[in-house]
Design a protein around this motif. Structure first.
Motif, mmCIF file in Angstrom:
data_model
loop_
_atom_site.group_PDB
_atom_site.id
_atom_site.type_symbol
_atom_site.label_atom_id
_atom_site.label_comp_id
_atom_site.label_asym_id
_atom_site.label_seq_id
_atom_site.Cartn_x
_atom_site.Cartn_y
_atom_site.Cartn_z
ATOM 1 N N UNK A 56 0.811 -1.211 0.000
ATOM 2 C CA UNK A 56 0.000 0.000 0.000
ATOM 3 C C UNK A 56 0.843 1.258 0.000
ATOM 4 N N UNK A 57 1.918 1.271 0.785
ATOM 5 C CA UNK A 57 2.804 2.442 0.827
ATOM 6 C C UNK A 57 3.478 2.655 -0.531
ATOM 7 N N UNK A 58 3.951 1.569 -1.144
ATOM 8 C CA UNK A 58 4.603 1.672 -2.459
ATOM 9 C C UNK A 58 3.614 2.180 -3.507
ATOM 10 N N UNK A 59 2.402 1.597 -3.522
ATOM 11 C CA UNK A 59 1.410 2.033 -4.506
ATOM 12 C C UNK A 59 1.020 3.493 -4.281
ATOM 13 N N UNK A 60 0.799 3.882 -3.030
ATOM 14 C CA UNK A 60 0.386 5.260 -2.742
ATOM 15 C C UNK A 60 1.473 6.252 -3.136
ATOM 16 N N UNK A 61 2.736 5.931 -2.846
ATOM 17 C CA UNK A 61 3.835 6.839 -3.192
ATOM 18 C C UNK A 61 3.960 6.995 -4.702
ATOM 19 N N UNK A 62 3.852 5.884 -5.428
ATOM 20 C CA UNK A 62 3.946 5.949 -6.886
ATOM 21 C C UNK A 62 2.773 6.731 -7.465
ATOM 22 N N UNK A 63 1.586 6.540 -6.896
ATOM 23 C CA UNK A 63 0.392 7.213 -7.419
ATOM 24 C C UNK A 63 0.459 8.717 -7.179
ATOM 25 N N UNK A 64 0.855 9.133 -5.985
ATOM 26 C CA UNK A 64 0.856 10.562 -5.678
ATOM 27 C C UNK A 64 1.887 11.308 -6.524
ATOM 28 N N UNK A 65 2.930 10.620 -6.978
ATOM 29 C CA UNK A 65 3.919 11.284 -7.838
ATOM 30 C C UNK A 65 3.309 11.731 -9.165
ATOM 31 N N UNK A 66 2.199 11.108 -9.568
ATOM 32 C CA UNK A 66 1.555 11.440 -10.840
ATOM 33 C C UNK A 66 0.865 12.802 -10.806
ATOM 34 N N UNK A 67 0.739 13.399 -9.628
ATOM 35 C CA UNK A 67 0.183 14.751 -9.531
ATOM 36 C C UNK A 67 1.066 15.744 -10.282
ATOM 37 N N UNK A 68 2.336 15.401 -10.457
ATOM 38 C CA UNK A 68 3.271 16.301 -11.143
ATOM 39 C C UNK A 68 3.103 16.303 -12.657
ATOM 40 N N UNK A 69 2.258 15.417 -13.220
ATOM 41 C CA UNK A 69 2.098 15.343 -14.676
ATOM 42 C C UNK A 69 1.694 16.697 -15.263
ATOM 43 N N UNK A 70 2.231 16.997 -16.445
ATOM 44 C CA UNK A 70 1.910 18.247 -17.129
ATOM 45 C C UNK A 70 1.381 17.997 -18.525
ATOM 46 N N UNK A 71 1.256 19.053 -19.313
ATOM 47 C CA UNK A 71 0.662 18.947 -20.648
ATOM 48 C C UNK A 71 1.678 18.599 -21.730
ATOM 49 N N UNK A 72 2.949 18.534 -21.377
ATOM 50 C CA UNK A 72 3.981 18.183 -22.344
ATOM 51 C C UNK A 72 4.091 16.669 -22.492
ATOM 52 N N UNK A 73 4.397 16.229 -23.714
ATOM 53 C CA UNK A 73 4.557 14.794 -23.955
ATOM 54 C C UNK A 73 5.721 14.179 -23.217
ATOM 55 N N UNK A 74 6.663 15.003 -22.740
ATOM 56 C CA UNK A 74 7.819 14.475 -22.010
ATOM 57 C C UNK A 74 7.432 13.825 -20.690
ATOM 58 N N UNK A 75 6.239 14.176 -20.164
ATOM 59 C CA UNK A 75 5.802 13.609 -18.880
ATOM 60 C C UNK A 75 5.439 12.136 -18.974
ATOM 61 N N UNK A 76 5.417 11.569 -20.177
ATOM 62 C CA UNK A 76 5.092 10.150 -20.334
ATOM 63 C C UNK A 76 6.079 9.272 -19.564
ATOM 64 N N UNK A 77 7.342 9.765 -19.423
ATOM 65 C CA UNK A 77 8.329 8.945 -18.711
ATOM 66 C C UNK A 77 8.008 8.833 -17.226
ATOM 67 N N UNK A 78 7.498 9.901 -16.639
ATOM 68 C CA UNK A 78 7.052 9.802 -15.244
ATOM 69 C C UNK A 78 5.884 8.836 -15.137
ATOM 70 N N UNK A 79 4.931 8.922 -16.063
ATOM 71 C CA UNK A 79 3.776 8.034 -16.034
ATOM 72 C C UNK A 79 4.208 6.572 -16.122
ATOM 73 N N UNK A 80 5.131 6.266 -17.040
ATOM 74 C CA UNK A 80 5.577 4.879 -17.204
ATOM 75 C C UNK A 80 6.279 4.369 -15.946
ATOM 76 N N UNK A 81 7.166 5.187 -15.382
ATOM 77 C CA UNK A 81 7.897 4.759 -14.177
ATOM 78 C C UNK A 81 6.955 4.579 -12.993
ATOM 79 N N UNK A 82 6.034 5.537 -12.804
ATOM 80 C CA UNK A 82 5.132 5.476 -11.654
ATOM 81 C C UNK A 82 4.154 4.309 -11.767
ATOM 82 N N UNK A 83 3.634 4.051 -12.971
ATOM 83 C CA UNK A 83 2.693 2.928 -13.110
ATOM 84 C C UNK A 83 3.407 1.586 -12.930
#
Length: 484
Positions: A359-386
């Motif tokens: 639960x701690x690992x999933x919650x930490x990875x999920x909350x990091x996705x709040x940083x996502x932006x409108x640029x396509x470069x943010x796909x790398x954060x999405x891939x790592x966090x998921x």
């Protein structure tokens, strides 16, 4: 002259004061065959949950579905799968797990053939209902066959870990496979691909799986069966209506109220029944209650996160459905890794600590996705966090399955796996309406859908999602007994 000195033990042999360490148990050849067959069946039904999602517009155009009725392709499946799973789990205990498993796989093959050959909306919806019924039979029967084939301990934990990994991978693979089949061949192959798989399982299962029959004949609790099935059907219908039309609509409120009333009636019916469908004693077990709560949280949060990130990828970054499905392939890899490790982690830390860690690992990875932006470069954060979140989510799911089926006799394993499967399917159904309502409310308050407002709505829902998984894991860990 004879040497009278005592013989010195060889260095490789343990001395009487140092017993040899116990070897970890290994699966027999037959157990490996049983596991491969059951996992293949579970993977197939998991794929069916999501294989049509990306193809819905194409299916609707091909068969003449209106835009308003398109959601029933998914809803009809979910209603049958969630509504009948607890009943079929108990039927497996009473009348034979192998028999129900084989009937379910045969029905899956026939209904998939019907869907692949459908010429109109009515035929396709009938096929989807029958696929849902087949899933409601196969999943709890297959899981109870698995838990009775592997006794409590490391082998069962390993088997449940692999099962959880393939089930979650199946949800992800369904989206990718549905996109590929629709683009390269036809949406009909999303149905037809099941036919040879089901035929192979029905052919091999009688030769590999040992039958599991009850010692005596037991009457089915008809009032309990009617009230719990009706209650679950109404509850799932209300949740799907909430996702489509909002929580305040009269039909949504009526369905949810009817579901709650029928489930209360089910509780009283079980108190009076001489042979209850669900003995109330099992619902008082801490492992069953808190194990299933963990599963509910795990499925509510992860499946709804996929929905939120689909909105982000398509509405903010402009991804196609196929590209969206491929992006979630990284999440699938994370769940496979988490499921592979899950049994070992449970064996080393215990279910309670594994739930909290996951639960701690999933919650930490999920909350990091709040940083996502409108640029396509943010796909790398999405891939790592998921990927990381998928590992944590699968640790929770494996610990949930081990906890919810532990400490129960073989005669009640169908009931336990039926409860666990019901939890899984209700969680899948609940998550999207809840997170959709949160995201939509935020978008509406900002003036309507634009890439920026959709991103804001998704971010708010992601915060709620991460808080929910952390709170659920902490509560379950607090109330479960410490065990290894």
């Amino acid at each position: 002259m004879l040497d009278t000195a005592p013989a010195v033990p060889a260095p490789s042999e343990p001395t009487p004061t140092e017993p040899a360490p116990a070897r970890a148990p290994r699966m027999t050849g037959r157990q490996k065959l049983v596991l491969a067959l059951l996992l293949g069946a579970q993977f197939t039904v998991a794929v069916d949950f999501s294989i049509l999602n990306v193809a819905l517009p194409v299916v609707g155009a091909g068969l003449g579905f209106s835009l308003a009725s398109l959601q029933w392709i998914a809803t009809s499946f979910a209603l049958a799968a969630a509504g009948f799973t607890l009943l079929f789990g108990r039927v497996a205990d009473l009348f034979g797990r192998k028999r129900l498993f084989l009937y379910g796989m045969a029905l899956l093959g026939l209904s998939s053939l019907l869907g692949g050959l459908a010429t109109g909306p009515a035929v396709l919806l009938v096929a989807r209902v029958l696929q849902g019924l087949a899933t409601a039979a196969v999943v709890p029967a297959g899981l109870s066959l698995l838990t009775t084939a592997f006794k409590e301990g490391p082998l069962r934990e390993r088997a449940l870990g692999l099962n959880g990994a393939l089930m979650s991978a199946g949800f992800t693979a369904g989206a990718v496979l549905g996109g590929l089949l629709t683009d390269l061949l036809s949406w009909r192959w999303a149905f037809l691909i099941n036919v040879p798989v089901a035929a192979l399982v029905v052919f091999l299962a009688p030769r590999v799986i040992e039958d599991s029959r009850p010692a005596g004949r037991t009457r089915l609790d008809v009032p309990g069966a009617i009230t719990v099935t009706g209650g679950l059907l109404a509850l799932v219908y209300g949740l799907t209506q909430a996702g489509e039309h909002g929580w305040g609509q009269p039909l949504t409120v009526a369905a949810l109220a009817a579901g709650a009333a029928l489930l209360v009636a089910f509780w009283f019916a079980e108190k009076r029944s001489a042979a209850p469908l669900v003995p109330l004693g099992i619902l008082k077990r801490r492992s069953v209650v808190w194990g299933n709560l963990t599963g509910l949280i795990a499925f509510v949060t992860e499946t709804s996160l996929v929905f939120l990130l689909t909105l982000y990828l398509q509405e903010v970054l402009g991804y196609s459905p196929l590209a969206t499905g491929l992006a979630f392939g990284v999440l699938g890899l994370g769940t496979v890794l988490g499921g592979t490790l899950g049994g070992k982690v449970v064996g080393r830390l215990g279910s309670r600590a594994t739930i909290l860690t996951g639960g701690v690992v999933q919650a930490a990875a999920t909350v990091s996705l709040v940083a996502l932006g409108t640029s396509g470069a943010w796909i790398w954060l999405l891939l790592a966090a998921t990927f990381v979140g998928g590992v944590g989510n699968m640790l929770m799911i494996v610990a949930f399955m081990v906890t919810a089926t532990s400490g129960l006799p073989d005669a009640e394993q169908g009931l336990a796996t039926g409860l666990a499967t019901m939890t899984q399917q209700v969680g899948i159904t609940m998550g999207i309406p809840i997170m959709s309502a949160i995201a939509t409310a935020r978008v509406t308050s900002l003036g309507g859908p634009t890439p920026e407002t959709v991103l804001s709505g998704v971010s708010v829902a992601i915060l709620v999602n991460s808080a929910l998984v952390l709170a659920g894991a902490a509560l379950a860990a607090a109330f479960l007994r410490r065990s290894r």
